[in-house]
Design a protein around this motif. Structure first.
Motif, mmCIF file in Angstrom:
data_model
loop_
_atom_site.group_PDB
_atom_site.id
_atom_site.type_symbol
_atom_site.label_atom_id
_atom_site.label_comp_id
_atom_site.label_asym_id
_atom_site.label_seq_id
_atom_site.Cartn_x
_atom_site.Cartn_y
_atom_site.Cartn_z
ATOM 1 N N ASP A 222 -13.428 19.301 -12.405
ATOM 2 C CA ASP A 222 -12.590 18.155 -12.779
ATOM 3 C C ASP A 222 -11.184 18.543 -13.260
ATOM 4 O O ASP A 222 -10.476 17.723 -13.845
ATOM 5 C CB ASP A 222 -13.319 17.248 -13.790
ATOM 6 N N ALA A 223 -10.754 19.778 -12.982
ATOM 7 C CA ALA A 223 -9.389 20.169 -13.349
ATOM 8 C C ALA A 223 -8.371 19.258 -12.644
ATOM 9 O O ALA A 223 -8.502 18.981 -11.453
ATOM 10 C CB ALA A 223 -9.150 21.624 -12.958
ATOM 11 N N SER A 224 -7.378 18.805 -13.403
ATOM 12 C CA SER A 224 -6.403 17.864 -12.820
ATOM 13 C C SER A 224 -5.716 18.417 -11.581
ATOM 14 O O SER A 224 -5.424 17.684 -10.641
ATOM 15 C CB SER A 224 -5.348 17.501 -13.868
ATOM 16 N N GLN B 241 0.829 -1.206 0.000
ATOM 17 C CA GLN B 241 0.000 0.000 0.000
ATOM 18 C C GLN B 241 0.868 1.263 0.000
ATOM 19 O O GLN B 241 0.621 2.199 -0.765
ATOM 20 C CB GLN B 241 -0.915 -0.009 1.224
ATOM 21 N N ASP B 242 1.898 1.271 0.847
ATOM 22 C CA ASP B 242 2.799 2.429 0.877
ATOM 23 C C ASP B 242 3.467 2.630 -0.490
ATOM 24 O O ASP B 242 3.550 3.752 -0.995
ATOM 25 C CB ASP B 242 3.893 2.247 1.946
ATOM 26 N N ALA B 243 3.945 1.540 -1.078
ATOM 27 C CA ALA B 243 4.662 1.645 -2.357
ATOM 28 C C ALA B 243 3.729 2.158 -3.455
ATOM 29 O O ALA B 243 4.114 3.004 -4.268
ATOM 30 C CB ALA B 243 5.264 0.291 -2.736
ATOM 31 N N ASP B 244 2.484 1.671 -3.475
ATOM 32 C CA ASP B 244 1.513 2.128 -4.482
ATOM 33 C C ASP B 244 1.252 3.621 -4.309
ATOM 34 O O ASP B 244 1.173 4.379 -5.280
ATOM 35 C CB ASP B 244 0.208 1.340 -4.326
ATOM 36 N N ARG B 245 1.149 4.062 -3.065
ATOM 37 C CA ARG B 245 0.877 5.483 -2.797
ATOM 38 C C ARG B 245 2.087 6.351 -3.119
ATOM 39 O O ARG B 245 1.931 7.495 -3.556
ATOM 40 C CB ARG B 245 0.451 5.657 -1.341
ATOM 41 N N LEU B 246 3.267 5.812 -2.879
ATOM 42 C CA LEU B 246 4.469 6.597 -3.200
ATOM 43 C C LEU B 246 4.566 6.838 -4.702
ATOM 44 O O LEU B 246 5.087 7.860 -5.140
ATOM 45 C CB LEU B 246 5.733 5.879 -2.698
ATOM 46 N N ASP B 247 4.053 5.907 -5.499
ATOM 47 C CA ASP B 247 4.099 6.078 -6.952
ATOM 48 C C ASP B 247 3.042 7.077 -7.435
ATOM 49 O O ASP B 247 3.005 7.428 -8.610
ATOM 50 C CB ASP B 247 3.909 4.732 -7.666
ATOM 51 N N ALA B 248 2.167 7.515 -6.523
ATOM 52 C CA ALA B 248 1.150 8.514 -6.899
ATOM 53 C C ALA B 248 1.614 9.921 -6.546
ATOM 54 O O ALA B 248 0.904 10.893 -6.809
ATOM 55 C CB ALA B 248 -0.174 8.200 -6.204
ATOM 56 N N ILE B 249 2.781 10.035 -5.876
ATOM 57 C CA ILE B 249 3.258 11.372 -5.499
ATOM 58 C C ILE B 249 4.652 11.633 -6.098
ATOM 59 O O ILE B 249 5.186 10.792 -6.813
ATOM 60 C CB ILE B 249 3.242 11.586 -3.948
ATOM 61 N N GLY B 250 5.201 12.820 -5.821
ATOM 62 C CA GLY B 250 6.509 13.171 -6.383
ATOM 63 C C GLY B 250 6.430 13.415 -7.882
ATOM 64 O O GLY B 250 5.339 13.612 -8.440
ATOM 65 N N ALA B 251 7.573 13.401 -8.536
ATOM 66 C CA ALA B 251 7.638 13.701 -9.972
ATOM 67 C C ALA B 251 6.775 12.730 -10.777
ATOM 68 O O ALA B 251 6.049 13.126 -11.701
ATOM 69 C CB ALA B 251 9.092 13.634 -10.446
ATOM 70 N N ILE B 252 6.817 11.463 -10.390
ATOM 71 C CA ILE B 252 6.019 10.459 -11.110
ATOM 72 C C ILE B 252 4.535 10.721 -10.878
ATOM 73 O O ILE B 252 3.720 10.671 -11.809
ATOM 74 C CB ILE B 252 6.392 9.032 -10.632
ATOM 75 N N GLY B 253 4.182 11.036 -9.650
ATOM 76 C CA GLY B 253 2.782 11.316 -9.326
ATOM 77 C C GLY B 253 2.233 12.467 -10.146
ATOM 78 O O GLY B 253 1.097 12.415 -10.635
ATOM 79 N N ILE B 254 3.053 13.502 -10.306
ATOM 80 C CA ILE B 254 2.639 14.667 -11.100
ATOM 81 C C ILE B 254 2.362 14.227 -12.540
ATOM 82 O O ILE B 254 1.327 14.553 -13.129
ATOM 83 C CB ILE B 254 3.721 15.769 -11.066
ATOM 84 N N ALA B 255 3.279 13.453 -13.083
ATOM 85 C CA ALA B 255 3.109 12.975 -14.464
ATOM 86 C C ALA B 255 1.828 12.149 -14.588
ATOM 87 O O ALA B 255 1.058 12.295 -15.542
ATOM 88 C CB ALA B 255 4.324 12.135 -14.878
ATOM 89 N N ARG B 256 1.554 11.308 -13.594
ATOM 90 C CA ARG B 256 0.381 10.431 -13.676
ATOM 91 C C ARG B 256 -0.933 11.208 -13.598
ATOM 92 O O ARG B 256 -1.903 10.870 -14.277
ATOM 93 C CB ARG B 256 0.436 9.371 -12.577
ATOM 94 N N VAL B 257 -0.962 12.249 -12.769
ATOM 95 C CA VAL B 257 -2.190 13.051 -12.676
ATOM 96 C C VAL B 257 -2.554 13.638 -14.032
ATOM 97 O O VAL B 257 -3.711 13.572 -14.465
ATOM 98 C CB VAL B 257 -2.021 14.219 -11.678
ATOM 99 N N PHE B 258 -1.551 14.217 -14.695
ATOM 100 C CA PHE B 258 -1.855 14.875 -15.973
ATOM 101 C C PHE B 258 -2.072 13.859 -17.095
ATOM 102 O O PHE B 258 -2.823 14.120 -18.031
ATOM 103 C CB PHE B 258 -0.776 15.906 -16.302
#
Ligand code: ADP
Ligand code: NI
Length: 203
Positions: free
Chosen positions: A155-157, A122-139
């Motif tokens: 609904d703005a990203s 769970q922690d690892a999955d959440r860590l991949d949703a934040i930081g530089a990678i997280g930013i890329a994934r949101v957009f």
């Protein structure tokens, strides 16, 4: 299950995951899964508890397979995969339990990971949703859904940072993960400031 059977199952799970996630543009491309595997193993190497690395990897590999964003209806593909591959029932129950508790929605509904392998996944999955990678994934997600980057629209990203991403740092199960999360969180804060400054023509 002996070690050979475990290695064979992991190999099958990797092939299954590649097939299922390949070509996904909703932030669930297969690289997300493999980044989370790597991160989960890294966290496992830093915690004091004894971790069953087979369970950890199988949970991470399969954690998004039944995600409603990837599927039509509730298909229980993880259960099918585990049964087809004759995974013993006690493992099947643990794996399904950990995957069910892993999502943000489950946490909001008060469900908690009880096994160390689930906490790490769970922690690892959440860590991949934040930081530089997280930013890329949101957009990437927003682009896939034709959503605006910013602005007042519901609904703005950019809204997703306040709604979810900035909360994840305080939701880590383990101290080790929290340290990684803090660094990634700070980067998002800097990024958001820069974004707003550019919109306001401050920099
Ligand atoms: P995960 O696989 O990490 O559990 P989710 O299924 O929640 O992630 O979403 C996949 C990715 O898409 C995440 O990185 C998340 O930030 C992003 N995402 C999910 N919902 C939204 C949304 N409403 N707006 C923008 N991005 C989103
Ligand atoms: Ni995920």
């Amino acid at each position: 299950m002996d070690t050979i059977a475990q290695l064979k199952l992991l190999e099958k799970a990797r092939a299954f995951v590649i097939k299922k996630h390949e070509g996904d543009k909703s932030g669930h491309d297969v690289n997300h899964i493999f980044r989370v595997v790597k991160l989960a193993k890294h966290i496992a190497s830093l915690v004091e508890e004894k971790v069953n690395l087979f369970l950890l990897e199988i949970v991470v590999l399969l954690h998004d397979i039944d995600d409603p964003k990837l599927n039509e209806g509730d298909q229980k593909l993880v259960r099918k995969f585990l049964i087809e591959n004759a995974v013993p029932l006690y493992y099947q129950v643990m794996i399904e339990e950990m995957i069910d508790s892993l999502s943000y929605t489950s946490s909001k509904n008060g469900k908690k990971e009880t096994f160390i392998e689930g906490k790490i996944a769970q922690d690892a999955d959440r860590l991949d949703a934040i930081g530089a990678i997280g930013i890329a994934r949101v957009f990437a997600y927003g682009g896939n859904k034709n959503r605006p980057l910013d602005g007042d629209s519901e609904d703005a990203s950019l809204k997703h940072f306040d709604v979810k991403l900035l909360k994840l740092k305080d939701m880590m199960n383990l101290e080790v993960s929290k340290k990684i999360a803090e660094q990634r969180h700070d980067f998002m804060i800097k990024y958001l400031k820069q974004f707003r400054d550019e919109v306001d023509l401050i920099s």
